[in-house]
Design an enzyme around this catalytic site. Sequence first.
Site, PDB file in Angstrom:
ATOM      1  N   THR A  67       0.863  -1.243   0.009  1.00  0.00           N
ATOM      2  CA  THR A  67      -0.073  -0.174   0.012  1.00  0.00           C
ATOM      3  C   THR A  67       0.806   1.390   0.017  1.00  0.00           C
ATOM      4  O   THR A  67       0.239   2.275  -0.530  1.00  0.00           O
ATOM      5  CB  THR A  67      -1.102   0.039   1.247  1.00  0.00           C
ATOM      6  OG1 THR A  67      -1.823  -1.123   1.116  1.00  0.00           O
ATOM      7  CG2 THR A  67      -1.844   1.210   1.293  1.00  0.00           C
ATOM      8  N   TYR A  80      -7.538   1.021  -4.347  1.00  0.00           N
ATOM      9  CA  TYR A  80      -6.334   1.600  -5.046  1.00  0.00           C
ATOM     10  C   TYR A  80      -5.333   0.220  -5.505  1.00  0.00           C
ATOM     11  O   TYR A  80      -5.815  -0.806  -5.018  1.00  0.00           O
ATOM     12  CB  TYR A  80      -5.516   2.199  -3.917  1.00  0.00           C
ATOM     13  CG  TYR A  80      -4.873   1.282  -2.703  1.00  0.00           C
ATOM     14  CD1 TYR A  80      -3.874   0.615  -2.610  1.00  0.00           C
ATOM     15  CD2 TYR A  80      -5.674   1.383  -1.652  1.00  0.00           C
ATOM     16  CE1 TYR A  80      -3.686  -0.225  -1.676  1.00  0.00           C
ATOM     17  CE2 TYR A  80      -5.681   0.366  -0.577  1.00  0.00           C
ATOM     18  CZ  TYR A  80      -4.474  -0.415  -0.429  1.00  0.00           C
ATOM     19  OH  TYR A  80      -4.335  -1.046   0.651  1.00  0.00           O
ATOM     20  N   THR A 146       1.486  -3.813   4.593  1.00  0.00           N
ATOM     21  CA  THR A 146       1.013  -4.287   5.815  1.00  0.00           C
ATOM     22  C   THR A 146       0.340  -5.521   6.395  1.00  0.00           C
ATOM     23  O   THR A 146       0.255  -6.071   7.539  1.00  0.00           O
ATOM     24  CB  THR A 146       0.260  -3.100   6.549  1.00  0.00           C
ATOM     25  OG1 THR A 146      -1.235  -3.016   6.088  1.00  0.00           O
ATOM     26  CG2 THR A 146       0.563  -1.923   6.520  1.00  0.00           C
ATOM     27  N   ASP A 147      -0.214  -6.075   5.247  1.00  0.00           N
ATOM     28  CA  ASP A 147      -0.831  -7.473   5.411  1.00  0.00           C
ATOM     29  C   ASP A 147      -0.209  -8.582   5.947  1.00  0.00           C
ATOM     30  O   ASP A 147      -0.554  -9.494   6.693  1.00  0.00           O
ATOM     31  CB  ASP A 147      -1.636  -7.894   4.258  1.00  0.00           C
ATOM     32  CG  ASP A 147      -3.046  -7.022   3.954  1.00  0.00           C
ATOM     33  OD1 ASP A 147      -3.445  -6.274   4.858  1.00  0.00           O
ATOM     34  OD2 ASP A 147      -3.488  -6.977   2.700  1.00  0.00           O
ATOM     35  N   LYS A 219      -0.639  -7.168  13.053  1.00  0.00           N
ATOM     36  CA  LYS A 219      -1.755  -6.162  12.612  1.00  0.00           C
ATOM     37  C   LYS A 219      -3.023  -6.369  13.290  1.00  0.00           C
ATOM     38  O   LYS A 219      -3.664  -7.319  13.511  1.00  0.00           O
ATOM     39  CB  LYS A 219      -1.986  -6.283  11.009  1.00  0.00           C
ATOM     40  CG  LYS A 219      -2.880  -5.260  10.465  1.00  0.00           C
ATOM     41  CD  LYS A 219      -2.860  -5.328   9.098  1.00  0.00           C
ATOM     42  CE  LYS A 219      -3.330  -4.005   8.446  1.00  0.00           C
ATOM     43  NZ  LYS A 219      -3.595  -4.248   6.985  1.00  0.00           N
ATOM     44  N   GLU A 338      -4.236 -27.146  28.469  1.00  0.00           N
ATOM     45  CA  GLU A 338      -5.509 -27.715  28.108  1.00  0.00           C
ATOM     46  C   GLU A 338      -5.473 -29.194  27.402  1.00  0.00           C
ATOM     47  O   GLU A 338      -6.187 -30.104  27.491  1.00  0.00           O
ATOM     48  CB  GLU A 338      -6.274 -26.754  27.342  1.00  0.00           C
ATOM     49  CG  GLU A 338      -6.620 -25.524  28.028  1.00  0.00           C
ATOM     50  CD  GLU A 338      -7.550 -24.791  27.398  1.00  0.00           C
ATOM     51  OE1 GLU A 338      -8.498 -25.559  26.360  1.00  0.00           O
ATOM     52  OE2 GLU A 338      -7.835 -23.603  27.683  1.00  0.00           O
TER      53      GLU A 338
END
Length: 383
Positions: A67, A80, A146-147, A219, A338
């Site tokens: 981006t 975009y 950023t992903d 993120k 667990e």
Amino acid sequence: MARSSILRIVGLLACSGLLVAGCANDPEESAAGKTSAAAQPAAGTSSNQSQSPGTLPRVTILATGGTIAGKANANSAVGYTAGEATAQDLIDAVPGLDKIAALQAEQISNIGSQDMNDEVWLKLADRINEIFAADGADGIVVTHGTDTIEETAFFLDHVVASPKPVVLVGSMRPSTALSADGPANLRSGVQVAADPAARDRGTMVVLNDTIHGATDVTKSNTTSLQTFVSPNTGPIGHVDAAAVTFAEPAEQQTRLGFPVPDSAPLPRVDIIYSHAGMDATAVNDALGHGARGLVLAGVGDGNTAKPVVSALSAAAGKGVLVVRSSRVGSGAVVRNAELNDDELGTVSALGLNPAKSRILLQLLLVNGVTDPQQVQRDFAAAS
């Protein structure tokens, strides 16, 4: 607390007495030496970057797209196209960047980070190691979407053979947006990479004036500028136009120093996302497609439905490495809590989220580490 923080303590205690081993010291550390006490600001203090032009630190910018290099799409009010601007375009958008560091720029790729892949990772890691080995830069900034920025940061953190800083930056808005955040993030990233106190901190992610370590950063919001958080340890520092401030001095860290793999793709490791009403179909499908490792994105403390537990244990019994992580956004998956990892033949991810657990498992597999006890020790060391 520093990066060796509560998660590492929990990891070491949770490993049922397993001794942490398999860590390699930084190959360049003994030759290059640690930053002097004078160069390291005390915890909570700032490092001013003002230097004369003749003594500017050298920073190389490696662009991969994302981006931050995106441009508006005429067919959409908010859309975009990622990876349109070049590395030089990004530099030109930040007035005064050349006053912070002597800059070089290279284009590694120009893709959206949703398309990040093993080939680009290896190319990027090889180039970073080449630059540092030739003393071609004092720090490196990688522009990235950023992903998947947290995944690339984690990968580089374990294959870059230098104590010099690697800083990943991105943006939440494209370069043509009315209030694009990319230029400010790039400036901040260059400031951090150029700062002497950034040495020995591994790979970092810098966005929105905040510095995060590669191990814990993630993120947390789809569109907010303040999307990156380190939920278990907190950020390691902050940056503004005048100074870089780290919360604590750099640690004397031991890292899992892997060589950059020779070729792509890396061994197949699939993530199994746990949910209500789940059966073993996803596990069996992954195994049918040749997965050599499985990471459970479990509910709660790395748990899942009984049919899935049985299928994962059966896979572990056949030599497939199985790691229990969690789909929850924070906290550590405790070994033998667990679920009984000793009985199931599984490994606890401790503080690593599913995406980073997958990468670590790939690096271990490509380096021939297949013993579950050794894998558990390495997960403890990497957390």
